[in-house]
Each structure stands twice: as C-alpha cells, then as structure tokens.
Design a protein around this motif. Structure first.
Motif, PDB file in Angstrom:
ATOM      1  N   LEU A 140       0.813  -1.208   0.000  1.00 10.56           N
ATOM      2  CA  LEU A 140       0.000   0.000   0.000  1.00 10.56           C
ATOM      3  C   LEU A 140       0.852   1.266   0.000  1.00 10.56           C
ATOM      4  O   LEU A 140       0.449   2.291  -0.550  1.00 10.56           O
ATOM      5  CB  LEU A 140      -0.946   0.006   1.192  1.00 10.56           C
ATOM      6  CG  LEU A 140      -2.071  -1.024   1.148  1.00 10.56           C
ATOM      7  CD1 LEU A 140      -2.872  -0.992   2.433  1.00 10.56           C
ATOM      8  CD2 LEU A 140      -2.965  -0.810  -0.046  1.00 10.56           C
ATOM      9  N   SER A 141       2.028   1.209   0.609  1.00 11.10           N
ATOM     10  CA  SER A 141       2.880   2.401   0.644  1.00 11.10           C
ATOM     11  C   SER A 141       3.455   2.718  -0.735  1.00 11.10           C
ATOM     12  O   SER A 141       3.715   3.883  -1.045  1.00 11.10           O
ATOM     13  CB  SER A 141       3.998   2.218   1.662  1.00 11.10           C
ATOM     14  OG  SER A 141       4.870   1.189   1.232  1.00 11.10           O
ATOM     15  N   TYR A 142       3.638   1.713  -1.581  1.00 13.50           N
ATOM     16  CA  TYR A 142       4.170   1.949  -2.914  1.00 13.50           C
ATOM     17  C   TYR A 142       3.090   2.299  -3.936  1.00 13.50           C
ATOM     18  O   TYR A 142       3.400   2.637  -5.068  1.00 13.50           O
ATOM     19  CB  TYR A 142       4.965   0.739  -3.402  1.00 13.50           C
ATOM     20  CG  TYR A 142       6.297   0.599  -2.705  1.00 13.50           C
ATOM     21  CD1 TYR A 142       7.271   1.587  -2.808  1.00 13.50           C
ATOM     22  CD2 TYR A 142       6.574  -0.513  -1.925  1.00 13.50           C
ATOM     23  CE1 TYR A 142       8.474   1.470  -2.157  1.00 13.50           C
ATOM     24  CE2 TYR A 142       7.779  -0.638  -1.269  1.00 13.50           C
ATOM     25  CZ  TYR A 142       8.727   0.356  -1.392  1.00 13.50           C
ATOM     26  OH  TYR A 142       9.927   0.231  -0.737  1.00 13.50           O
ATOM     27  N   GLN A 143       1.846   2.203  -3.567  1.00 15.23           N
ATOM     28  CA  GLN A 143       0.756   2.586  -4.470  1.00 15.23           C
ATOM     29  C   GLN A 143       0.498   4.076  -4.304  1.00 15.23           C
ATOM     30  O   GLN A 143      -0.038   4.530  -3.318  1.00 15.23           O
ATOM     31  CB  GLN A 143      -0.519   1.791  -4.159  1.00 15.23           C
ATOM     32  CG  GLN A 143      -0.382   0.318  -4.345  1.00 15.23           C
ATOM     33  CD  GLN A 143      -0.093  -0.036  -5.792  1.00 15.23           C
ATOM     34  OE1 GLN A 143      -0.638   0.548  -6.703  1.00 15.23           O
ATOM     35  NE2 GLN A 143       0.787  -0.995  -5.988  1.00 15.23           N
ATOM     36  N   SER A 144       0.876   4.864  -5.316  1.00 11.45           N
ATOM     37  CA  SER A 144       0.760   6.317  -5.204  1.00 11.45           C
ATOM     38  C   SER A 144      -0.647   6.817  -5.513  1.00 11.45           C
ATOM     39  O   SER A 144      -1.018   7.910  -5.121  1.00 11.45           O
ATOM     40  CB  SER A 144       1.771   7.000  -6.141  1.00 11.45           C
ATOM     41  OG  SER A 144       1.478   6.612  -7.479  1.00 11.45           O
TER      42      SER A 144
ATOM     43  N   TYR B  17      -9.788   7.519   1.167  1.00  6.65           N
ATOM     44  CA  TYR B  17     -11.197   7.269   0.836  1.00  6.65           C
ATOM     45  C   TYR B  17     -11.366   5.965   0.051  1.00  6.65           C
ATOM     46  O   TYR B  17     -12.358   5.273   0.207  1.00  6.65           O
ATOM     47  CB  TYR B  17     -11.769   8.457   0.057  1.00  6.65           C
ATOM     48  CG  TYR B  17     -11.695   9.727   0.860  1.00  6.65           C
ATOM     49  CD1 TYR B  17     -12.492   9.896   1.989  1.00  6.65           C
ATOM     50  CD2 TYR B  17     -10.807  10.736   0.523  1.00  6.65           C
ATOM     51  CE1 TYR B  17     -12.408  11.056   2.744  1.00  6.65           C
ATOM     52  CE2 TYR B  17     -10.715  11.892   1.270  1.00  6.65           C
ATOM     53  CZ  TYR B  17     -11.525  12.043   2.382  1.00  6.65           C
ATOM     54  OH  TYR B  17     -11.445  13.168   3.136  1.00  6.65           O
ATOM     55  N   ASP B  18     -10.386   5.650  -0.781  1.00  5.44           N
ATOM     56  CA  ASP B  18     -10.431   4.359  -1.481  1.00  5.44           C
ATOM     57  C   ASP B  18     -10.336   3.199  -0.492  1.00  5.44           C
ATOM     58  O   ASP B  18     -11.005   2.179  -0.656  1.00  5.44           O
ATOM     59  CB  ASP B  18      -9.290   4.259  -2.494  1.00  5.44           C
ATOM     60  CG  ASP B  18      -9.444   5.239  -3.632  1.00  5.44           C
ATOM     61  OD1 ASP B  18     -10.598   5.628  -3.915  1.00  5.44           O
ATOM     62  OD2 ASP B  18      -8.425   5.621  -4.231  1.00  5.44           O
TER      63      ASP B  18
ATOM     64  N   LEU C  60     -13.653  -1.315   3.144  1.00  8.23           N
ATOM     65  CA  LEU C  60     -13.837  -1.953   4.447  1.00  8.23           C
ATOM     66  C   LEU C  60     -15.210  -2.609   4.531  1.00  8.23           C
ATOM     67  O   LEU C  60     -16.197  -2.070   4.051  1.00  8.23           O
ATOM     68  CB  LEU C  60     -13.708  -0.916   5.569  1.00  8.23           C
ATOM     69  CG  LEU C  60     -12.327  -0.311   5.774  1.00  8.23           C
ATOM     70  CD1 LEU C  60     -12.388   0.752   6.851  1.00  8.23           C
ATOM     71  CD2 LEU C  60     -11.318  -1.363   6.135  1.00  8.23           C
ATOM     72  N   ASP C  61     -15.268  -3.769   5.165  1.00  7.88           N
ATOM     73  CA  ASP C  61     -16.559  -4.408   5.420  1.00  7.88           C
ATOM     74  C   ASP C  61     -16.903  -4.242   6.905  1.00  7.88           C
ATOM     75  O   ASP C  61     -16.166  -3.620   7.662  1.00  7.88           O
ATOM     76  CB  ASP C  61     -16.549  -5.876   5.006  1.00  7.88           C
ATOM     77  CG  ASP C  61     -15.481  -6.683   5.715  1.00  7.88           C
ATOM     78  OD1 ASP C  61     -14.675  -6.077   6.430  1.00  7.88           O
ATOM     79  OD2 ASP C  61     -15.469  -7.913   5.560  1.00  7.88           O
TER      80      ASP C  61
END
Length: 137
Positions: free
Chosen positions: A87-91, A96-97, A102-103
């Motif tokens: 997740l840290s590498y996804q810019s 909000y995404d 979340l469920d």
C-alpha cells in the motif's frame, strides 16, 4: 372405568389359518428343502484378495490425509507487513479508497478503543510538521 372381561366380548377370527393336513408331511418337506440348498463356499484366495484391497485402500487414504490437510490450510491472506509495503508503494491510493473497501468486520475491529498515552500522542504531534492536516482529517 368399567371392568373389561375377555370372556364376554365377541371373538374376532383371524385371517390366518393352516390348510388341512399341513402338519402331516411338514417335517418331510423341511428335510427335503434342507438337502436341496447348497451352501455358497468362498475360496480362501478370494478372501485374501478382498482383505489386501481393503488394506491398500486404508493405506491410500492414510497417505492422502496430510496432503488434503496441507491443501486446505494454505492461507491466502497476506501478513500485515507485506500489505503495508504494497500500500505504501501505491501512489494513486488515498484514504477514501481504503475506507470504501472496508466491510463490517473491519469496521468493528476499528471501533475498538486504542489506548494511547499522553506522551506518545505528544511525540507524534511534535514530530509531524503537518499538524493541520491531521486535525482536518
């Protein structure tokens, strides 16, 4: 309650009765049928074959249990460290995404109270230059 007396009630005849002279030659008929029936003999080599196949089937099932157990226990969930790294590498991801994915189980997990000490909170706020962004979020 009235007393029930069997002698006074009308008798019901059964639908079963033996034919006349049935028991005169009954023993001869039974002995004749006993002599006619043959006992089925199962050879010993066929019995060994069945026992060998039974042992082989149990052996195969015994070998399959660890394989099936290992197949079912393979976890498809990621550990937390690899998920955080991804997740840290996804810019192009924002908070909000993540919230939209979340469920209810995840939300209940987030609702648990997290106890933060006053010193820890002060350290985080003092070391972060974007205090206004934290407050607005």
């Amino acid at each position: 309650m009235k007393a029930f007396k069997l002698e006074n009630e009308p008798k019901i005849t059964t639908g079963f009765k033996t034919p006349d002279y049935y028991f005169d030659d009954f023993s001869a008929k039974v002995l004749q049928q006993i002599n006619e029936t043959e006992v089925k003999v199962i050879p010993l080599y066929k019995r060994k074959k069945v026992i060998a196949m039974l042992v082989a089937a149990v052996f195969v099932i015994g070998l399959m249990i660890p394989i099936i157990n290992n197949y079912n226990n393979t976890s498809k969930e990621f550990d937390e460290a690899s998920l955080e790294t991804y997740l840290s590498y996804q810019s192009n991801l924002n908070q909000y995404d993540l919230i939209n994915q979340l469920d209810t189980k995840d939300i209940e997990g987030l609702n648990k109270n997290v106890a933060l000490e006053q010193e820890t909170l002060e350290d985080i706020l003092s070391s972060n230059p974007n205090i206004e962004n934290l407050i607005s979020e």
